[in-house]
Design a protein around this motif. Structure first.
Motif, short mmCIF file in Angstrom:
data_model
loop_
_atom_site.label_atom_id
_atom_site.label_comp_id
_atom_site.label_asym_id
_atom_site.label_seq_id
_atom_site.Cartn_x
_atom_site.Cartn_y
_atom_site.Cartn_z
N GLU A 132 0.86 -0.48 0.09
CA GLU A 132 0.03 -0.08 -0.15
C GLU A 132 0.63 0.89 -0.39
N THR A 134 0.25 4.98 1.06
CA THR A 134 -0.75 5.88 0.96
C THR A 134 -0.08 7.44 1.76
N CYS A 135 -0.38 7.59 2.73
CA CYS A 135 0.30 8.70 3.63
C CYS A 135 -1.30 9.35 4.60
N GLU A 139 -0.55 15.67 3.66
CA GLU A 139 0.15 15.33 2.93
C GLU A 139 -0.67 15.78 1.02
N ARG A 248 2.13 15.94 -9.87
CA ARG A 248 3.24 15.93 -9.01
C ARG A 248 3.35 15.13 -7.76
N ARG A 271 1.05 1.59 -7.02
CA ARG A 271 2.02 1.18 -7.25
C ARG A 271 2.91 1.49 -8.58
N ARG A 278 5.49 10.85 -8.05
CA ARG A 278 4.87 10.25 -6.78
C ARG A 278 2.75 10.41 -6.31
N GLU B 178 11.97 13.93 2.19
CA GLU B 178 11.24 15.51 2.19
C GLU B 178 11.24 15.54 0.49
N TRP B 180 12.18 13.39 -1.93
CA TRP B 180 10.94 12.45 -2.92
C TRP B 180 9.82 12.69 -2.46
N LYS B 181 9.57 13.01 -1.49
CA LYS B 181 7.99 13.70 -1.51
C LYS B 181 7.40 14.17 -2.75
N ASN B 182 8.55 15.25 -2.99
CA ASN B 182 8.73 16.16 -4.24
C ASN B 182 8.56 15.70 -5.45
N ARG B 183 9.52 14.86 -5.71
CA ARG B 183 10.19 13.83 -7.12
C ARG B 183 10.16 12.63 -6.89
N PRO B 184 10.12 12.19 -7.67
CA PRO B 184 9.78 10.68 -7.64
C PRO B 184 10.72 10.14 -7.54
N ASP B 196 14.03 20.55 -1.75
CA ASP B 196 13.39 21.61 -2.49
C ASP B 196 12.51 22.52 -1.10
N HIS B 310 10.53 2.39 -1.17
CA HIS B 310 10.17 2.33 -2.05
C HIS B 310 11.43 1.31 -3.28
N GLY B 313 11.41 -2.78 -2.07
CA GLY B 313 10.58 -2.96 -2.43
C GLY B 313 10.99 -3.26 -4.14
N ARG B 314 11.27 -2.48 -4.77
CA ARG B 314 11.58 -2.37 -6.73
C ARG B 314 13.19 -3.39 -6.72
N SER B 322 4.24 2.23 1.95
CA SER B 322 4.92 3.31 2.12
C SER B 322 4.07 4.08 2.63
N ASP B 324 3.33 8.54 4.07
CA ASP B 324 4.35 9.75 3.52
C ASP B 324 3.32 10.32 5.19
#
Ligand SMILES: [Zn+2]
Lengths: 423, 534
Positions: A132, A134-135, A139, A248, A271, A278, B178, B180-184, B196, B310, B313-314, B322, B324
């Motif tokens: 999963e 999630t957040c 967020e 984004r 996924r 993201r 932070e 990673w939350k902004n960009r993959p 960022d 991540h 998992g990959r 995951s 956030d």
């Protein structure tokens, strides 16, 4: 800590938690006079109904076979039923706090029975197969520039979700608020939520899983040749995928009661999307504290959803609840709506077996079970921890005193009587 | 009332904090504390444990594990097939007790979910416990750094620890989560990477929070999981991190995962860089480490380092969880299987042991598997055997792939830990690193946490099956059987901070969190029996 203050003859409770839907809005100002709630400032219409619909329960504290009984008689009767059963089942738990869940686990353990939180197997099975992503709601509130509502109608079921967390809020990341966000809605019928969408996709009923597979394929870049899929033109699905790609921080919200295949499809899609951008996903759960029940059951037994206690073996997994439910010969419904079980395949079995019901309902049906014991009204007369649909724990504070005991007190009394009978 | 005494008579005591290395002594305890032997000759203890021929140590202290809270519970839900490694709270407490441990700290709790963690801690019996609060990607902290307001940052750290009832400040991939939350593919690859939106760097976060923790006189300094965990070639970042922390006290977590040579995606270059790192540690008494030893078999990757989850998992194509968490952190969970036939895993195993054997001062290196990241804490007796028995260790090394067998310095290391050194890395040392003056030793006034072992030629047998375990003066394990599930205490700090910060803090909080400021702090009645550690 008691944050309330008294103004004239009124007690004012700031930042109260509303358990009417899964949002668990915690900014409600509740005004109380004596034992009556006058106002629930800030609450949505569902929340108002929850707070203002509360009337201090009168009448008997319990019933046995529909006849009024006192608390001790009812507890005794419940203990006899449960202790005498070879496979008792404790079920429900959506309408109590952590303390109630702890007591339920201990009771189930001491009677050697099953314990089950209904309605969570789809999300748990999906979690166990794909995981999963999630957040927490904040967020989405601060970052989500793209939101897809998948077959849900939060405008109606979670009225403040958009304004508090999903669409309206402005943040450092999305200073334009609603203007910085794109809302897509996929559903099978005209809903209130669909009307708010920047991109609305009405699809055919029953085509949900097919549509999810298609989206996964398109996201992976697999070429599809078709005019229409799930009753929707391929180009519309492609337009949605373009929006996925442009996001984004994307979020998909879906109805927490969705079936297993859909849930797994949605989570697999998310996924997949995380390979490129993201994305997060969150089920929209209904009110109460089912999320807390699932949490406490898991940490106390190591197993989610449903367990069975067998003497000398500790807790055992009871997959999706079926084995324990079909074998059960006495059911204790703890402060959940017993009708929830009507969605379950085992309803028929359960209807026939003796049942003890603990309920905080103000006007319970005396014949809803063989033994009905009244408890403090959840979310109004109870304190403790509740868990929001995103897992964030919140403090619930009783705004009105109850003349009935808490769920945990009743459960501990029953457990005590069971032990005495056994000794 | 006449106090009741428990006496442990004639045991061979290892209490390195008090300079006692295998002396035959009596221990008296009363009221949950170690006490002087009563001066009155007539006083008889309520109970005497005959410990003649047995080894007596303070109760074990695990300073870095993951045993409670939202991510552990998510792992329990996602991986019931690994229930052995991530058991219920009840089993966790009983297992620690069964292993002779009486104190454990969860190393990564998001303050927003602190209430959840505390509810699980209350349900974890037999041990005293607490947690470290995640702050490496906290928006307010980054904001205070950008605005160059160290005092505001310091006050915030104090407030956050008090509000969450946490024990220490924890940094996990500062700034990287932070990004990673902004960009993959966002992350922080070195200490100068820009975060960022916030215009700060991981290096600034490290130095500022380390400074704040020192200034607040917290019992445990900043606890650091630095950038690039698990990646080939990450040793340079680790060395830079340690250098950046110069002038501050700091603890480097699961150092094994941060000591890798290699790079460029070429697996054959993967290897150990323990050498230069341990040399730096040896020369810098401001630093301590725990190892994060891996053991072969199943494990669960579980971290506040979202991008690492991540990555795992990959890498292994497994299920991946995951989460956030707004303004604070990320969270990643994925199952792992360590195989002794896989070169990278074999290297990880060897690197952990290299750390144990090359670190000069046992007081500054602690036993850990970063449970359950490197494997279960139940592996500690096996790891102790690897440290105490060079032949056993060399035999294990011989079973590994040739490149590890031939290139790891392990094959030349003959050091064997003494019992006293084991007592240091499993209890006395971690207690000192944590700043717990009542734990990890058996001096007068210490908490009566005692473990009694039956000596055995096989250290694994000895440490896996303690004969008695005593927690706060109560016998939890007797003759190897659990006798009582004691209720432990939650240990937390309550630092003094400048309350002048609160109006600004509240304003920021209400505009960015999804819950109300009033509902954030954890009240005392949520956390059960507790103790404020000064
Ligand atoms: Zn860790």
């Amino acid at each position: 800590m008691d944050p309330s203050r008294t103004v004239d003859d009124r007690r004012i409770w700031p930042d109260s938690v509303c358990t009417a839907c899964g949002c668990l809005c915690d900014d409600i100002v509740v005004k109380v006079k004596g034992d009556r709630i006058l106002e629930a400032q800030g609450a949505c219409s569902i929340g108002e109904g929850h707070f203002l619909g509360n009337r201090r329960g009168d009448g008997p504290e319990a019933w046995i076979h529909g006849e009024p009984a006192n608390f001790d008689e009812a507890v005794e009767r419940a203990a006899i039923l449960l202790a005498g059963a070879s496979c008792p089942l404790v079920i429900g738990l959506q309408e109590c706090t952590t303390e109630g869940h702890r007591a339920a686990v201990e009771l189930a353990e001491s009677i050697g029975g099953g314990l089950e939180v209904p309605g969570v197997s789809a999300t748990i099975l999906s979690l166990q197969s794909v995981g999963e992503v999630t957040c927490t709601l904040g967020e989405i509130q601060n970052r989500a520039d793209f939101v897809l509502i998948w077959r849900a109608d939060p405008v109606r079921t979670h009225p403040r979700l958009f304004s508090r967390h999903v669409l309206e809020p402005r943040s450092d990341f999305l200073p334009g608020g609603r203007n910085d966000r794109f809302l897509a809605v996929v559903d099978i019928r005209e809903t209130t939520t669909l009307k708010e969408a920047d991109l609305a996709i009405p699809m055919d009923e029953g085509a949900e899983v097919e549509a999810l597979w298609l989206l996964r394929a398109l996201v992976k870049g697999i070429a599809i040749e078709a005019e229409q899929i799930a009753g929707v033109a391929l180009k519309d699905w492609q337009a949605l995928v373009e929006r996925f790609r442009a996001a984004r921080y994307g979020a998909i919200l879906y109805d927490g009661r969705s079936n297993g295949l859909s849930v797994r499809g949605i989570h697999s899609l998310v996924r997949e999307l995380n390979e490129r951008t993201r994305f997060v996903v969150m089920p929209l759960h209904s009110g109460g504290n089912g999320v807390g029940a699932r949490n406490v059951l898991t940490w106390r037994t190591g197993l989610p959803g449903a367990v069975r206690f067998v003497e000398g073996q500790g807790p055992l997994s009871s997959d999706a609840g079926l084995p324990s439910a079909t074998a059960a010969d006495a059911v204790l419904v703890v402060s959940g709506n017993p009708m929830v079980m009507d969605n379950e395949p085992t309803t028929e079995v359960r209807r026939k077996i003796p049942r003890v019901l603990l309920t905080g309902n103000q006007e319970p049906h005396p014949q809803a079970a063989e033994v009905v014991i009244r408890t403090a009204a959840f979310g109004i007369e109870t304190s403790g921890t509740v868990y929001r649909m995103d897992g964030v724990p919140l403090p619930l504070r009783a705004v009105v005193a109850s003349r009935f005991p808490t769920v945990e007190a009743v459960l501990r009394s029953i457990e005590h009587r069971v032990r005495e009978r056994r000794a | 009332m006449i106090p009741e005494f428990l006496k442990i008579a004639g045991g061979t005591v290892y209490d390195p904090a008090n300079g006692i290395d295998g002396e035959v002594r009596d221990l008296w305890m009363s009221g949950g504390k170690i006490v002087e032997a009563p001066s009155d000759f007539e006083t008889r203890p309520a109970r005497t444990i005959d410990a003649k021929g047995l080894v007596v140590m303070p109760g074990g202290v695990d300073m870095h594990c993951h045993i409670v809270g939202s991510k552990v519970n998510a792992a329990r839900m996602m991986c019931p097939e690994h229930g052995e490694i991530i058991p219920s709270t009840t089993s966790t407490g009983l297992r620690y007790a069964g292993l002779g441990y009486t104190t454990a700290f969860d190393a990564a709790i998001a303050p927003l979910a602190a209430r959840h963690a505390h509810e699980e801690l209350v349900d974890t019996p037999c041990i005293d416990r607490g947690f470290f609060a995640l702050m490496g990607n906290n928006h307010y902290i980054m904001r205070a750094i950008r605005q160059n307001e160290p005092d505001r940052l310091k006050a915030f750290v104090g407030w956050l620890l008090g509000a969450s009832k946490g024990f220490a400040a924890k940094l996990v991939n500062p700034g990287g989560v932070e990004n990673w939350k902004n960009r993959p593919e966002g992350n922080a690859r070195d200490l100068e990477t820009r975060v960022d939106h916030f215009e700060v760097t991981p290096g600034q976060i490290l130095a500022s929070v380390a400074w704040a923790a020192d200034e607040l006189r917290l019992p445990h300094p900043v606890h650091v999981h630095t950038l690039n965990l698990g990646l080939p070639g990450n040793w340079t970042t680790t060395l830079q991190t340690m250098k950046r922390l110069e002038g501050h006290r700091a603890h480097m977590a699961h150092i094994q995962f941060h000591s890798y040579d290699g790079g460029d995606g070429d697996e054959s270059t993967f290897g150990s860089k323990v050498g230069p790192l341990v040399e730096y540690l040896n020369d810098h008494p401001n630093l301590t480490v725990d190892v994060g030893q891996i053991v072969f078999g199943p494990a669960i990757g579980m971290t506040a380092d979202g991008p690492v989850g991540h990555f795992l998992g990959r890498l292994y194509g497994t299920k991946w969880y995951s989460n956030d968490i707004e303004q604070e952190t990320g969270c990643g969970v994925a199952p792992i299987e360590y195989r002794n036939t896989t070169a990278v895993h074999a290297w990880q195993w060897a690197i952990g042991l290299e750390w144990f054997l090359l670190a000069r001062d046992p007081w500054r290196i602690a036993m850990s598997t970063d449970h359950p990241n490197g494997g279960s804490f139940l592996a500690y007796p096996r790891i102790i055997k690897l440290l105490m028995d060079a032949t056993f260790r060399k035999d294990a090394l011989a079973a590994l792939p040739a490149e590890v067998r031939e290139r790891s310095v392990l094959r030349d290391l003959d050091r064997q830990y003494s019992l006293s050194e084991i007592a240091i890395i499993t209890r006395a040392g971690p207690a000192r690193m944590l700043g717990l003056t009542n734990k990890g030793h058996l001096g007068i006034g210490a908490d009566a946490d005692v473990t009694i072992y039956t000596p055995d030629p096989d250290p694994e047998v000895m440490f896996a099956l303690p004969r008695y375990v005593i927690h706060r003066g109560r016998i939890v394990v007797e003759q190897g059987e659990i006798r009582e599930a004691t209720r432990g205490r939650t240990l937390h700090v309550a630092p003094d901070y400048d309350r002048g910060v609160e109006p600004d803090l509240q304003k920021w909080f209400e505009s960015s969190y999804s819950i109300r400021w009033r509902n954030y702090p954890v009240e005392a009645d949520t956390i059960g029996e507790s103790e404020v550690v000064p």
